[in-house]
Design a protein around this motif. Structure first.
Motif, PDB file in Angstrom:
ATOM      1  N   UNK A  21      28.314  56.067  62.442  1.00  0.00           N
ATOM      2  CA  UNK A  21      27.145  56.216  61.106  1.00  0.00           C
ATOM      3  C   UNK A  21      27.462  57.055  59.998  1.00  0.00           C
ATOM      4  N   UNK A  22      27.824  56.386  58.890  1.00  0.00           N
ATOM      5  CA  UNK A  22      28.169  56.844  57.809  1.00  0.00           C
ATOM      6  C   UNK A  22      27.171  57.034  56.670  1.00  0.00           C
ATOM      7  N   UNK A  23      26.074  56.397  56.857  1.00  0.00           N
ATOM      8  CA  UNK A  23      25.069  56.376  55.903  1.00  0.00           C
ATOM      9  C   UNK A  23      24.062  57.409  56.315  1.00  0.00           C
ATOM     10  N   UNK A  24      23.619  58.068  55.025  1.00  0.00           N
ATOM     11  CA  UNK A  24      22.515  59.288  55.122  1.00  0.00           C
ATOM     12  C   UNK A  24      21.234  58.741  55.897  1.00  0.00           C
ATOM     13  N   UNK A  25      20.689  57.528  55.621  1.00  0.00           N
ATOM     14  CA  UNK A  25      19.600  57.192  56.043  1.00  0.00           C
ATOM     15  C   UNK A  25      19.833  56.934  57.741  1.00  0.00           C
ATOM     16  N   UNK A  26      20.830  56.252  58.060  1.00  0.00           N
ATOM     17  CA  UNK A  26      21.367  55.969  59.356  1.00  0.00           C
ATOM     18  C   UNK A  26      21.253  57.600  60.136  1.00  0.00           C
ATOM     19  N   UNK A  27      21.828  58.484  59.315  1.00  0.00           N
ATOM     20  CA  UNK A  27      22.079  59.735  59.964  1.00  0.00           C
ATOM     21  C   UNK A  27      20.484  60.425  60.446  1.00  0.00           C
ATOM     22  N   UNK A  28      19.770  60.371  59.259  1.00  0.00           N
ATOM     23  CA  UNK A  28      18.344  61.013  59.432  1.00  0.00           C
ATOM     24  C   UNK A  28      17.565  59.980  60.135  1.00  0.00           C
ATOM     25  N   UNK A  29      17.818  58.861  60.277  1.00  0.00           N
ATOM     26  CA  UNK A  29      16.790  58.275  61.089  1.00  0.00           C
ATOM     27  C   UNK A  29      17.162  58.456  62.565  1.00  0.00           C
ATOM     28  N   UNK A  30      18.282  58.713  62.925  1.00  0.00           N
ATOM     29  CA  UNK A  30      18.791  59.212  64.371  1.00  0.00           C
ATOM     30  C   UNK A  30      17.960  60.608  64.544  1.00  0.00           C
ATOM     31  N   UNK A  31      18.066  61.385  63.766  1.00  0.00           N
ATOM     32  CA  UNK A  31      17.677  63.007  63.828  1.00  0.00           C
ATOM     33  C   UNK A  31      15.989  62.789  63.950  1.00  0.00           C
ATOM     34  N   UNK A  32      15.337  61.892  63.304  1.00  0.00           N
ATOM     35  CA  UNK A  32      13.909  61.774  63.245  1.00  0.00           C
ATOM     36  C   UNK A  32      13.633  61.017  64.449  1.00  0.00           C
ATOM     37  N   UNK A  33      14.326  60.130  65.118  1.00  0.00           N
ATOM     38  CA  UNK A  33      13.992  59.265  66.351  1.00  0.00           C
ATOM     39  C   UNK A  33      14.210  60.310  67.422  1.00  0.00           C
ATOM     40  N   UNK A  34      15.248  61.089  67.323  1.00  0.00           N
ATOM     41  CA  UNK A  34      15.533  62.251  68.619  1.00  0.00           C
ATOM     42  C   UNK A  34      14.288  63.331  68.553  1.00  0.00           C
TER      43      UNK A  34
END
Length: 375
Positions: free
Chosen positions: A2-15
């Motif tokens: 995952x290279x996008x910022x939104x993808x990264x923050x989305x995973x953090x939020x989901x976890x």
């Protein structure tokens, strides 16, 4: 990857948000021995080490920026429940036990740190652990941010904290059946209190949105002010100012807004997930040594509390709940109190919430003192 910022923050939020939701709505037996906050951190590290995140410049910037917002917001919101008046009316036995617990924990850090001959690099880690054991995990993160402790250094401390916290809660609960025998032997006076738990308003979407908006505005103002202040790093000023803002807010109608504890715990879990996403396994080889030292600190603390109980004829509940209000915080102190008498839950919560105020300051003082010892 995952290279996008939104993808990264989305995973953090989901976890962070996902495990927080499970723990609050459908708690698993696993959480009894391995708290959700530890699982969040370990899962986040695993995802980071697996190469899922690109760790590019954009994600690194997003990590630092979001972290710098979440921390002051969380500190401000969690301190809104503080009730200094209620704390001062707890009564002399509880106040004595609480003060003894704080001093014995802090003192044990200095003795054990010198005994194990830790170096200067460990001073900040033990300061963060001291913040947690006189406040909570939020205070640990605040001390770490104020001292600039890296994610690699913080990881072992967080694991040690959670493991020993679980064992400490279990030990105190297992000792409950023997409390009356201890009190008779000690000649302890019966526990009496007229205090009640600090209440907050009904939690709903409207109150949580209002709290979030207020916290965002406060965090924005504090970041601007912290950047202008001299002598201390901006991160340190941000933590101290957020603490003062939360205390000030506790004297206003904001304290009656519902959902402050829920929102604060949610932000805490997100923050832990965020930190774990940029952590590594480097430094985890020190976990056994940290574990032995931290366990020794708890043993010294226990002996001191028993001595205080004997000298002043304090009940087992008094010293037990004072200890757990520091080491366990709001989540566990009421459990021990309820094992004796549900009317005692209020004082337990008041002492635990007080830890939110002093935990960060005590942790910073411990770190400063340990750095002098190691120098």
């Amino acid at each position: 990857m995952i290279s996008s910022v939104f993808g990264y923050l989305g995973i953090v939020l989901l976890l962070g948000g996902g495990l927080w939701r499970i723990e609050t709505r459908a708690p698993l037996k696993l959480f009894t021995w391995l708290p959700a906050i530890v699982l969040i951190y370990l899962f986040a590290i695993a995802l980071s080490q697996s190469g899922l995140f690109a760790q590019n410049a954009a994600q690194t910037f997003a990590y630092k920026e979001v972290k710098s917002w979440l921390l002051p917001m969380m500190l401000f919101i969690m301190l809104l429940r503080l009730d200094l008046h209620a704390f001062l009316t707890l009564g002399s036995p509880l106040l004595l036990a609480y003060g003894a617990a704080v001093l014995s924990i802090a003192g044990a850090f200095f003795g054990i740190f010198a005994l194990f001959d830790f170096g200067p690099e460990a001073a900040g880690v033990f300061g963060a652990l001291g913040g947690s054991w006189t406040g909570g995990t939020a205070n640990m993160l605040a001390v770490a941010a104020a001292l600039g402790i890296s994610e690699a250094q913080l990881g072992p401390a967080l694991v040690v904290d959670s493991l020993l916290y679980t064992l400490w809660v279990s030990a105190l609960l297992l000792a409950v059946p023997f409390a009356r025998r201890f009190d008779r032997w000690n000649g302890a006076n019966p526990m009496e209190t007229n205090t009640s738990e600090t209440s907050e308003g009904e939690s709903n979407l409207r109150s949580i949105l209002i709290l979030t908006a207020i916290a965002l505005l406060i965090a924005s103002a504090l970041r601007y002010i912290a950047a202008l202040l001299p002598l201390l790093p901006e991160s340190t000023w941000s933590v101290l100012l957020a603490t003062l803002a939360g205390v000030a807010g506790s004297f206003t109608p904001m304290r009656r807004l519902g959902g402050s504890s829920t929102l604060a715990s949610f932000l805490l879990y997100l923050l832990v997930a965020l930190i774990g996403s940029h952590a590594s396994l480097h430094g985890f080889s020190e976990v056994p040594r940290y574990l032995a030292a931290a366990a020794s600190i708890l043993i010294l603390h226990a002996f001191f509390m028993l001595l205080i109980a004997r000298l002043f004829r304090l009940s087992f509940f008094t010293i037990g709940v004072a200890s757990l209000a520091n080491i366990g915080g709001v989540a566990s102190a009421p459990i021990l109190a309820a094992a004796y008498n549900r009317l005692l839950i209020g004082p337990a919560v008041i002492m635990a919430v007080m830890g939110y105020l002093i935990g960060t300051l005590v942790g910073l003082l411990i770190a400063s003192g340990l750095q002098s010892i190691a120098a």
